[in-house]
Every structure is written in C-alpha cells, then in structure tokens.
Design a protein around this motif. Structure first.
Motif, PDB file in Angstrom:
ATOM      1  N   ASN A  30     -28.944  35.801  20.679  1.00 36.15           N
ATOM      2  CA  ASN A  30     -28.601  34.520  21.285  1.00 36.15           C
ATOM      3  C   ASN A  30     -27.095  34.327  21.447  1.00 36.15           C
ATOM      4  N   TYR A  31     -26.321  35.214  20.837  1.00 35.90           N
ATOM      5  CA  TYR A  31     -24.872  35.112  20.926  1.00 35.90           C
ATOM      6  C   TYR A  31     -24.348  36.091  21.994  1.00 35.90           C
ATOM      7  N   VAL A  32     -23.123  35.852  22.414  1.00 35.00           N
ATOM      8  CA  VAL A  32     -22.416  36.785  23.304  1.00 35.00           C
ATOM      9  C   VAL A  32     -21.658  37.773  22.421  1.00 35.00           C
ATOM     10  N   PHE A  33     -21.861  39.048  22.641  1.00 35.66           N
ATOM     11  CA  PHE A  33     -21.231  40.049  21.785  1.00 35.66           C
ATOM     12  C   PHE A  33     -20.732  41.219  22.646  1.00 35.66           C
ATOM     13  N   ASN A  34     -19.880  42.035  22.027  1.00 37.62           N
ATOM     14  CA  ASN A  34     -19.354  43.227  22.712  1.00 37.62           C
ATOM     15  C   ASN A  34     -20.469  44.250  22.890  1.00 37.62           C
ATOM     16  N   ASP A  35     -20.600  44.762  24.115  1.00 36.58           N
ATOM     17  CA  ASP A  35     -21.622  45.786  24.332  1.00 36.58           C
ATOM     18  C   ASP A  35     -21.174  47.156  23.856  1.00 36.58           C
ATOM     19  N   TRP A  36     -19.862  47.336  23.659  1.00 41.89           N
ATOM     20  CA  TRP A  36     -19.355  48.558  23.032  1.00 41.89           C
ATOM     21  C   TRP A  36     -17.970  48.303  22.477  1.00 41.89           C
ATOM     22  N   GLY A  49      -5.341  34.327  32.212  1.00 44.37           N
ATOM     23  CA  GLY A  49      -4.904  34.056  30.844  1.00 44.37           C
ATOM     24  C   GLY A  49      -4.479  32.623  30.634  1.00 44.37           C
ATOM     25  N   ALA A  50      -4.074  31.938  31.701  1.00 41.40           N
ATOM     26  CA  ALA A  50      -3.581  30.557  31.549  1.00 41.40           C
ATOM     27  C   ALA A  50      -4.655  29.518  31.815  1.00 41.40           C
ATOM     28  N   CYS A  51      -5.705  29.851  32.539  1.00 37.76           N
ATOM     29  CA  CYS A  51      -6.671  28.846  32.982  1.00 37.76           C
ATOM     30  C   CYS A  51      -8.045  28.975  32.331  1.00 37.76           C
ATOM     31  N   ILE A  52      -8.411  30.124  31.790  1.00 37.73           N
ATOM     32  CA  ILE A  52      -9.767  30.346  31.314  1.00 37.73           C
ATOM     33  C   ILE A  52      -9.733  30.558  29.803  1.00 37.73           C
ATOM     34  N   GLU A  53     -10.706  29.983  29.118  1.00 34.19           N
ATOM     35  CA  GLU A  53     -10.817  30.145  27.673  1.00 34.19           C
ATOM     36  C   GLU A  53     -11.016  31.624  27.307  1.00 34.19           C
ATOM     37  N   GLY A  54     -10.455  32.008  26.140  1.00 38.40           N
ATOM     38  CA  GLY A  54     -10.522  33.402  25.713  1.00 38.40           C
ATOM     39  C   GLY A  54     -11.933  33.904  25.485  1.00 38.40           C
ATOM     40  N   VAL A  55     -12.803  33.035  24.908  1.00 35.81           N
ATOM     41  CA  VAL A  55     -14.169  33.483  24.645  1.00 35.81           C
ATOM     42  C   VAL A  55     -14.915  33.741  25.947  1.00 35.81           C
ATOM     43  N   VAL A  56     -14.565  33.015  26.996  1.00 33.36           N
ATOM     44  CA  VAL A  56     -15.191  33.237  28.299  1.00 33.36           C
ATOM     45  C   VAL A  56     -14.653  34.518  28.934  1.00 33.36           C
ATOM     46  N   LEU A  57     -13.355  34.761  28.792  1.00 31.54           N
ATOM     47  CA  LEU A  57     -12.769  35.976  29.359  1.00 31.54           C
ATOM     48  C   LEU A  57     -13.379  37.234  28.741  1.00 31.54           C
ATOM     49  N   ARG A  58     -13.644  37.162  27.425  1.00 31.53           N
ATOM     50  CA  ARG A  58     -14.206  38.329  26.759  1.00 31.53           C
ATOM     51  C   ARG A  58     -15.699  38.476  27.006  1.00 31.53           C
ATOM     52  N   ASP A  59     -16.309  37.544  27.678  1.00 32.01           N
ATOM     53  CA  ASP A  59     -17.727  37.617  28.036  1.00 32.01           C
ATOM     54  C   ASP A  59     -17.838  38.443  29.323  1.00 32.01           C
ATOM     55  N   LYS A  60     -18.145  39.737  29.157  1.00 30.58           N
ATOM     56  CA  LYS A  60     -18.107  40.667  30.291  1.00 30.58           C
ATOM     57  C   LYS A  60     -19.067  40.275  31.400  1.00 30.58           C
ATOM     58  N   ASP A  85      -3.596  31.484  22.978  1.00 30.05           N
ATOM     59  CA  ASP A  85      -4.800  32.169  22.511  1.00 30.05           C
ATOM     60  C   ASP A  85      -5.018  33.487  23.245  1.00 30.05           C
ATOM     61  N   ASN A  86      -4.661  33.526  24.523  1.00 29.01           N
ATOM     62  CA  ASN A  86      -4.924  34.719  25.335  1.00 29.01           C
ATOM     63  C   ASN A  86      -3.732  35.657  25.436  1.00 29.01           C
ATOM     64  N   LEU A  87      -2.675  35.363  24.699  1.00 29.60           N
ATOM     65  CA  LEU A  87      -1.468  36.177  24.851  1.00 29.60           C
ATOM     66  C   LEU A  87      -1.634  37.563  24.253  1.00 29.60           C
ATOM     67  N   TRP A  88      -2.324  37.660  23.141  1.00 30.65           N
ATOM     68  CA  TRP A  88      -2.473  38.942  22.442  1.00 30.65           C
ATOM     69  C   TRP A  88      -3.903  39.446  22.572  1.00 30.65           C
ATOM     70  N   GLY A  89      -4.083  40.699  22.249  1.00 32.32           N
ATOM     71  CA  GLY A  89      -5.384  41.345  22.422  1.00 32.32           C
ATOM     72  C   GLY A  89      -6.403  40.928  21.394  1.00 32.32           C
ATOM     73  N   ASN A  90      -7.670  41.102  21.744  1.00 28.14           N
ATOM     74  CA  ASN A  90      -8.790  40.800  20.847  1.00 28.14           C
ATOM     75  C   ASN A  90      -9.773  41.973  20.894  1.00 28.14           C
ATOM     76  N   TYR A  91      -9.347  43.095  20.329  1.00 25.66           N
ATOM     77  CA  TYR A  91     -10.194  44.282  20.319  1.00 25.66           C
ATOM     78  C   TYR A  91     -11.186  44.191  19.167  1.00 25.66           C
ATOM     79  N   GLY A  92     -12.330  44.833  19.346  1.00 23.47           N
ATOM     80  CA  GLY A  92     -13.349  44.765  18.302  1.00 23.47           C
ATOM     81  C   GLY A  92     -14.353  45.879  18.420  1.00 23.47           C
ATOM     82  N   PRO A  93     -15.183  46.057  17.386  1.00 28.72           N
ATOM     83  CA  PRO A  93     -16.186  47.124  17.395  1.00 28.72           C
ATOM     84  C   PRO A  93     -17.392  46.759  18.255  1.00 28.72           C
ATOM     85  N   ASP A  94     -18.302  47.690  18.325  1.00 30.53           N
ATOM     86  CA  ASP A  94     -19.536  47.482  19.078  1.00 30.53           C
ATOM     87  C   ASP A  94     -20.389  46.404  18.395  1.00 30.53           C
ATOM     88  N   ASN A  95     -21.055  45.569  19.231  1.00 30.13           N
ATOM     89  CA  ASN A  95     -21.952  44.513  18.760  1.00 30.13           C
ATOM     90  C   ASN A  95     -21.248  43.422  17.957  1.00 30.13           C
TER      91      ASN A  95
END
Length: 1042
Positions: free
Chosen positions: A382-388, A446-457, A350-360
């Motif tokens: 109430n959700y976790v989202f990209n700040d930019w 990348g091997a120990c932490i879930e991807g959604v948590v990693l992307r949570d700045k 899940d964490n091998l490739w990038g997960n780029y996205g737009p703002d919000n």
C-alpha cells in the motif's frame, strides 16, 4: 538475465559485418580526384586551343571541366523522397534528379530537437531529480550535455572538412579513422539506434499501463512488479509489430507524421512551463496522502482519512471499529499535503540533496515524524517504495539517452542545401536549447514538486499519472497524450533510420523502391531483445554504451586529425581544438564506466571484435584516414630515434633482404625462400623481398609493377610479413648492388641477405651467374652484412609442414659473430622446426685438446642459454689423396678452358666438347689446326682484322694443347683437400639431419681465383640435401650477458 541479453545480439552483428568491408561502400567518388568522374568527356576537348596539353587531358583535365563537374555534383543516393515517388508512381526512372533544399532549421535543428527530447524527459527526469537532488541532477545533466556539446564541436569540424555524402557519422569516422573504426562505429550506431527503438516502445507501453488509458490490467488496481514485466513484454511486442508494419508499408507516412510528433513534444514542454508559472500563483489540486511519514498509493481511495472505508479496508481486516488493524496504521496519523505547493524555499531545501536508498525502501518525508512499528510485509504494497536500489552512477546511465540524437542532422547531410554551414549551427543550437530545457526543468521540478512525489517513479501517489503531468497546465492529459505520441513517433523514427547502415550488406534486399525489408526484419529482431528485458531502466544503460562509444570515436577522429596537421585537414568550422576533442573522448569513456562497467566492457569487446574482423578481411580501399597518417608519424619518429644510437648486441635480430628470382612470367621461382624467411623471422623484424629486372625502367616499368604485385601475392601466400620491391637495372649485377646498398630506411635497414644457391651454374654457358653470385658475396662482406645461402631451397619445409623429429646441425668451423648459434634458436621458435633438436659440431686439429674444447663449448652454450648437444670432431693431418689431386686438376683445366672461350657459339661448343672428352683432346686440337690451315687456303683476301683473329685462334689452340700437360696449383690442392675431408665428416655425421648450417668461406681476395671458388663450395656441400651457408657480418650478434 540482463547480462545474457547483452550477449544475444553478438551473434547478429557477424551476419551483416560484410557491409563495412564490402565494395558497395566504395563509391566511385572515392577512387577519383574529382567529385563526379562519370561525365561524358569523349568529345569535350575537340576543337579546343589546348593541343599542347591534349595528351594529358585524361589524367589532368582542364580547370573549366573540373569546375563544371563540381557544380553539377550530387551526393545523394535514393532516399525518402525517391521512395515516396516510386510508391506513388510519379517518378520517371530516367529523369529523377533530386536537388537538396533543406536549410538549418528544418534539416538539422528540428530533427536534433525531436531526437534529444523524448521518453526520459517525461518519464524519468522527475524521479532523477527526486533521487539525486537538485545538485546531483544538475551534475548529471551538466556532464551529459557537456559531453554531447564537445562531441558536436568535433563532429562539426569533421563534417565541414569537405563534402559529406549520405552516410552521416559512419562516413565521417571511416574516412577519418579508417574502415576498421568506421565499421565499429557503424555497428555501435546501428545497435544504439535499434535499442533506442526498444526504449521508446517500452516508454509507450509504460504510459499505457501505468496511466490506465486502456483497461489493460483486467480490473486489478494494484500494479504487481512481475505482472507488469510480462505485460511490458506482451504489449511491447504487439506495439513493435504494429510499428514495423507501418514502416514496411512506407516510410513516407512516418515522415509525414514527424511534424505532428514534434508538435506534441513542444506543446508538452510549453504546458510544463505554463504549469510552473501557474503553480507559483496558485497551487494545483493534486495532493499526497501520508501515513506517518510514509507515502501511500492513493489510487484505491478518494479521501485521505481513516474514516474512509476504502482506506480503512487496506489496513484492517474488517470495516468495523473493533477490527484488527496494522500496527503502524493504528499508531500514526494521516496527513495530506500539496503535491505541487509552488515555489517555496522549504521544498527547495528538501530537494537540494540526494535521497538514495536500497531496493524496496518505502518513500518517506524527511521532516515529518512518525511512530515506529513492526513492519507488516502484507501491507507494504500500500506504500510507494523503490523498485530497485538507487545510486548516482545508475542515474547517469539512465539519463544519458535523453541527450542522444545529436547526429540526426549529420545523418541527413544529403538533404541539406549547405551541409557545411547547417550541421554545426543547427546541431550546436539544438544542444544548447535542450540543455537549457533540461537544466531549467531540474530547477523547476526541485522547486515546485514535493520530494516524496518526485521519488515516486510511476506516480502511484498522484493517481498513477506521470509526475511531470501534475505540473502541466491547463490539464495533466496534455503531458500524458503528448508524451505518448512523442514516444510513438520516436520509436517509428528509430525503426526507420536504424536499417540504413545495413542496406549495402546481405540484408539490403527489399522492395523495388529501395527500402531494406530484410534489414528491417533484423532491426525488429534485435529490438525485440530490448523489449524482452521489459524495463526501461535496464535498456537505457545499454543504449548509453553504444552511443557513448560512437561519440568517443567522433572525438578521437577530430583529435587525431588535428594533431597530425595533415594538409587535407582544413575544416570551415574553426571553433575547435584537439584539447576539446580529447576532453570529450575522456568524458565519454568515463561516463561509460560510471554508468556500468560491465556493459562498458561488453561494448568495448564488441567494437574490438568488429575492428579485428574488418582488419582481418582487409579494407577494399585506402581512404586517406587519420590512423594511416598517425602510423606514418609514429614510423618517422621511431626511425629518427633508431638513428640516434647504434644497435646493441642484445637487440640484434636478422633484418632480411631476400633476393628473389622471377621467371619469364614474372612469378617467384623459389617460393620456399619466402617460407624459410617467415620461419626464420617468426613474423618479427624487417623483411624486404626484392628482385631485379634487366633493362630500362622506361621499357619495363609495367613489368616491374606486375612483378612487385606477384611478390606481394607470394608473400601473402607464404605468410611473409614485410615489404616488396622490384628494381630495373641495366644489369643484374648493378641491380643487386643497388639493393644491398640502399634497401631499407634509416635505422630500419637490413643486416642480412638471404638468397638461393645458383643451382646449375656449371651447365650455364654464360659465366654471369657465377660472377653475380661471387660479387654479391663480396659486396655483403664489404657492407658488413651477414649472408645466408640456401642450397636446394625447394626441398625446405613449407609453413604448413611440421617436422616431428630430427636435428638441426651446426658446423662451427670459424667464429664470425655467433650468427651460426643464433639461427637455430630463431628457427626453433617457429612451429615447423619446434620439435627439432640442435646439435653443434666443431673441428679439432692435431694441436687442440678435444676434451677441453667440448667442456668449454658446453659452458659457452650454457651461458648463452642455448640447449644443444655438443660434439667435437677430430680431423688429423693426412696425405692428399689422388682423388683430391685429380679433382683439383680437372677444376683448374675447366677454369682455364672457360677463360679461353670466345663469344662465338661454335667456339663455345668446341671448347665444351674438349672438356667433355679429355681422351680425344689431342685429336680435337689437331682437327682444329687442320681446319685453320684449310681456312688459310680458302681466304684469298687478307685484312688486318682477319689476320689478328687467326693469330688469336692459333694461340688458343696452343693453349688447349698445353692445358692437359699442366700441373695443379698447390694452394688449390690444399683447399680442395680441406673441402673434401670436411665434406666427408659432415656427410658422415649429418646426412640424415633436417638442416645443416655451415660456415661459408669467403671468396679469394685475388679475383683470379674466382673460377675455383664455386667448385670448392660445391665439393663442401656435396651429398647433403638441405644446407644453409652462413657468413657473418663481422659483428657480434649474440652475448652471454643479460
């Protein structure tokens, strides 16, 4: 707002530039060939058995003396230890002598580790791994680490090429690339260190606010973006003032806490590794709550279930079951997953490739399905989202500050016991160690932490803690507390080290112990600009630009020195190559534009402005830098290329040899001659300004050097760009001949000689002035060089004047290469003559068709692309007037009289009287004869010499008597007639012109006619103010072809 803040500090750097060109940087070690020249050596050689060399001891001391100075050398200025001793009152001002004692581990390795490992590691590396993926993060970390490793190799080569006093990178680069580059790098390093302070302070405040170590949100549980920015500004400013107060009180407290701060970093890293091992055995208790596939902020509820009242109230309008709820909340189920499930293949995939996205964009789990529904903007908080918006180049700019700090060891070169050994080993080992830590952390995250948590700045999904803290063992607070103190310590170190480059400028005033108080205030002011940006992610790219620019110059310095192969380039560090430096330089430049091309251009413009400013102000000292060596190599290459092929007519331009005259005070007699050379050249081409002193170099060598300095000063005042030289010769004639033959080098030799008309040659009793001038004309003709002679040069306009109207008249009598046509065009390129119009006059004889001549000349000028008014003047044959006949007769009589003059002063006065009063010539001759007769009666004893003198005197008196019965030579009458008639036409047409250019007739082939040549030229120019006599060099200098 971000771009505007990048321009705010441009105003600041002009306030302390002067440091980079000031004399303060110019220590005495640089002005001497010896390291410590201020030792007392007055009586050192007394009683020594070296009398043979005693007269040269001041300039070439004995080897034993040199080695003694080398052994007692100290390169330290007053530093931290002196500050501490001065504050404690323990130091004796007259006996302080600090001996460096730091080794590689304490002096280089640990400081580099402390500066490299910091805020990005704890607050942003997990987000970078989650966004870019393991492979993308590995690429980012590898590029940045390779960049710093290559820079460290180049820096090691420079640092081991001789003794490096206190000054670090500024000293190394300024001595390698010159003060201009050194100043640019010094300011980039200063601004980079200052903004690094802003970065660390913002990191400190982010830990406080996000992790809620203190109740700073006023009871609010939701972190609003705008409120957070204002909080960052307020609390960041307070933190900055507090840190500045600590630094002001004394840097000794900061240095004593340095080991504590480094210990916090080491403990945090060890806790992370321990947590990764523990997670592989047993997953942690941290869980993430997902609604559908969307990540929820779990700071407002304890249980991930719809039955939880707090969670229900976030999406429904009432706590009852019949309440109206958000559509997405009603259609999707809640899922709770482990934040750190351990080393699992599924997590790695899940964490091998990038997960780029737009703002919000809401952070979603890829392999978890959900039921789509209409978005409710009120519930998105109430959700976790990209700040930019996220993309690869953005992550590069944010990550790069985490690998800066490699110069911490070189900046402490004054404290090292053996800097040439410690700097390469300590710096490279620190880079390799930190690179391993970063790469291993990328893999572990990348091997120990879930991807959604990693992307949570900001860690909203794990109770608003730094994501890295959930991996720590035994407690997340180890990371929280460790990162907090790490950021505080790094911020204090930045505020302590940043003011150092400004200590020698106007901001160097401070406390009695040498700490720069005003520089600290300036640093705090610039640091506040970064804090007002209120975003760690926006400050990081700015910081990256300044450090990348600094590293770029370090690699450039090493590459230039290696390619030049200068004899002084002998670094002890042998594991370098110019290709590695060039690769590092290219990588630095690429990373600058990858991170942010706007910031990159701004920083390049700032560095360019500093470079041009220091170049404009002028460097105080010549440091033997590589740029000068590069210039010498380029000049040698260009000169060799110029020799390979003859110069084409299209490339011809006047390369001037300006012959100046110096007065008794060795000042330039005619400075306007230099002004005219500047106007003629418009700053282009070669200009050599020379003068000749009569005598021997042994006796007048110092005067020659002083005269050369005066020539340079006059050239600077008249804005004449070129070279100056003063030669000493046994005679002025020989000196001029030497200059005409040998001035210049290779293809850069002069092709034209510019000199002033010898005004007053008639009144000069010595004929050497006339002879020197005529011989100069002959030699330039023999050398196929053009000759420009300016009459009334002191009346020519200065560079500051602007001729608003008028004409430049060219009298084209004979064609000798077209130089007469080219000179007015060159003058019109200068602002002094730009508004003057060009007129060309030519002379038609009886057999010429003047109308056709005018048409042909207009067509010729059209093909030459010259704008000028053409006029053909007809000069018909006419009888020789009595005036011309009389003028020729007087000229010949004078010439004959000068030939008969003897060296005796009394005889010269007698002959001058005869020339002055023709009517009494017979009476004067009779008196002389009578005087001779009297002499015969007086002398009672005759010798052979006396008899010969009396016979010569008798012959001379007879020649003077017959002189006034002579008839003028017909050839001279014809020449005088031409000069008189041509002068009448020129005066009639061009008396009001700003400048008149005339063909200069050559001297007669028979030297017997030299006496009349100057008179012809005087008659030709009579009645004209500004005249330029032009004699071509015998080759075409202008062409009609493209």
């Amino acid at each position: 707002m971000i771009l505007s803040t990048s321009c705010l500090f441009i105003h600041w750097f002009f306030l302390f530039f002067s440091f980079f060109t000031s004399k303060g940087d110019d220590n005495r070690r640089e002005s001497s060939a010896f390291i410590n020249p201020d030792m007392d050596t007055e009586t050192y050689y007394e009683g020594k058995n070296m009398a043979l060399f005693e007269e040269e001891m001041d300039s070439t001391p004995m080897v034993s003396s040199f080695l003694n100075k080398l052994a007692n050398y100290t390169n330290l200025t007053q530093g931290v230890r002196e500050h501490e001793e001065a504050e404690d009152g323990k130091a004796d001002k007259h006996t302080i002598k600090y001996v460096p004692h730091m080794g590689t581990f304490i002096g280089v390795y640990l400081p580099c580790m402390q500066n490299i490992l910091g805020v990005i590691l704890f607050l942003r590396l997990t987000w970078i791994v989650g966004t870019a993926g393991i492979l993308g993060s590995f690429a980012i970390v590898s590029m940045c680490c390779i960049c710093t490793l290559l820079t460290a190799i180049s820096m090691s080569a420079i640092a081991t090429n001789g003794v490096v006093p206190a000054g670090g990178s500024y000293y190394m680069i300024s001595r390698s690339l010159g003060p201009e580059f050194g100043g640019a790098v010094g300011l980039c390093l200063y601004l980079g260190t200052t903004f690094a302070g802003s970065l660390y302070i913002l990191g400190t405040i982010e830990i406080l606010l996000v992790c809620k170590l203190y109740v700073l949100q006023g009871g609010s549980h939701v972190m609003v973006k705008e409120t957070t920015a204002n909080d960052m500004r307020i609390y960041g400013t307070c933190c900055l003032l507090l840190m500045a107060l600590v630094v002001f009180v004394g840097v000794k407290y900061v240095n004593k806490l340095a080991l504590v701060f480094l210990s916090c970093v080491v403990l945090s890293i060890m806790a992370t590794y321990a947590g990764a091992i523990k997670t592989a055995i047993k997953p942690s208790n941290f869980s993430v709550c997902l609604l559908g596939n969307r990540t929820l902020k779990n700071e407002m509820f304890e249980k991930c279930a719809k039955t939880d009242v707090e969670l229900w109230n976030l999406f429904c309008d009432s706590p009852y079951l019949n309440a109206t709820c958000d559509e997405y909340f009603a259609l999707n189920n809640l899922t709770e997953i482990q934040a750190t499930p351990g080393v699992l293949g599924e997590v790695i995939n899940d964490n091998l490739w990038g997960n780029y996205g737009p703002d919000n964009m809401v952070i979603e789990r890829k392999n978890l399905s959900s039921v789509p529904a209409e978005a409710n903007n009120d519930k998105l908080k109430n959700y976790v989202f990209n700040d930019w918006a996220t993309y690869f180049t953005l992550l590069v700019g944010i990550y790069f500050p985490s690998v800066t700090g490699i110069m911490a060891g070189s900046n402490r070169s004054g404290d090292l016991r053996d800097a040439q050994r410690s700097i390469p080993i300590g710096t490279i080992l620190a880079i390799l160690t930190t690179s391993f830590i970063y790469i291993s952390f990328v893999v572990l995250f990348g091997a120990c932490i879930e991807g959604v948590v990693l992307r949570d700045k900001f860690g909203f999904s794990v109770k608003t803690k730094p994501v890295i803290s959930i991996l720590a063992w035994p407690s997340p607070w180890v990371i929280v507390i460790g990162s907090f103190f790490s950021c505080c310590g790094a911020g204090l170190q930045s505020l302590t080290g940043a003011p150092s480059p400004t200590q020698l400028s106007v901001f160097g005033h401070g406390k009695a112990n040498g700490e720069p108080t005003w520089a600290l205030l300036l640093t705090v002011g610039i640091c506040e600009i970064g804090i007002l940006i209120a975003s760690l992610d926006h400050v990081a790219p700015i910081l990256s630009m300044f450090f990348l620019m600094c590293y770029l110059f370090v690699n450039l310095a090493c590459a230039v020195q290696t390619l030049l192969c200068t004899p002084n380039w002998r670094p002890r560090f042998k594991f370098y190559h110019w290709t590695l430096s060039f690769l590092g330089m290219s990588l630095c430049l690429s990373l600058m534009f990858i991170s942010s091309w706007i910031y990159a251009l701004v920083v390049i413009v700032i560095a360019g402005c500093i470079y041009k400013y220091i170049e404009y102000k002028g460097a105080v000292k010549e440091w033997g830098d590589g740029i000068r060596g590069l210039s010498l190599n380029a000049a040698r290459y260009a000169l060799i290329r110029l020799e390979e092929a003859p110069l084409h007519t299209k490339n011809w331009r006047p390369q001037l040899l300006v012959l100046c005259k110096l007065n008794s005070d060795l000042e330039v007699t005619h400075p306007r001659l230099l002004s005219f050379a500047t106007q003629l050249k418009a700053g282009k081409g070669l200009t050599i300004v020379c003068s000749v002193l009569e005598g021997t170099y042994m006796t007048r060598g110092d005067e020659a050097k002083k005269g050369e300095q005066n020539l340079k000063a006059a050239m600077a005042a008249e804005k004449t760009k070129g070279f100056s030289h003063v030669v000493v010769s046994s005679s002025l004639r020989d000196g001029f001949s030497i200059l005409i033959q040998s001035a210049g080098l290779g293809g850069m030799k002069h092709n034209a000689v510019l000199m002033a008309w010898p005004t007053g040659w008639k009144q000069d009793r010595d004929s050497s002035v006339r002879r020197n001038f005529i011989e100069t004309v002959r030699e330039t003709t023999s050398a196929h060089q053009a000759l420009l002679v300016a009459k009334n040069i002191d009346h020519f306009p200065a560079n500051q004047e602007r001729l608003k109207e008028g004409t430049v008249d060219v009298w084209w009598i004979v064609h000798d290469g077209g130089l007469l046509m080219l000179l007015p065009f060159l003058l019109s390129q200068h602002k002094v003559w730009r508004k003057c119009k060009m007129r060309i006059f030519t002379v038609a004889q009886m057999d010429d068709n003047s109308i056709q001549m005018k048409k042909d000349l207009q067509m010729f000028l059209y093909q030459l692309r010259l704008n000028a008014v053409v006029e053909v003047v007809e000069m018909h044959d006419s009888d020789i007037s009595a005036f011309t006949y009389e003028k020729t007769l007087v000229m010949e009589q004078r010439s004959q009289m000068l030939k008969q003059m003897q060296l005796s002063r009394t005889e010269r006065e007698r002959e001058a009287q005869l020339i002055h009063d023709r009517n009494t010539a017979s009476h004067s001759a009779a008196n002389d004869k009578a005087a001779g007769a009297t002499s015969d009666r007086v002398h009672m004893t005759w010798t052979k010499d006396k008899l010969q003198n009396e016979r010569n005197k008798h012959k001379e008196n007879m020649a003077v008597k017959d002189m006034f019965n002579m008839k003028p030579n017909h050839s001279n009458v014809r020449r005088m007639h031409t000069a008189v008639k041509l002068n009448e036409v020129v005066v009639k047409k061009s008396c009001n012109s700003e400048l008149v250019l005339l063909n200069m007739p050559g001297p007669p082939k028979n030297k017997k006619g030299d006496d009349n040549y100057m008179e012809f030229l005087e008659v030709l120019m009579e009645g004209l103010d500004r005249v330029l006599l032009v004699r071509g060099g015998g080759r075409e200098v202008i062409t009609i072809y493209s």
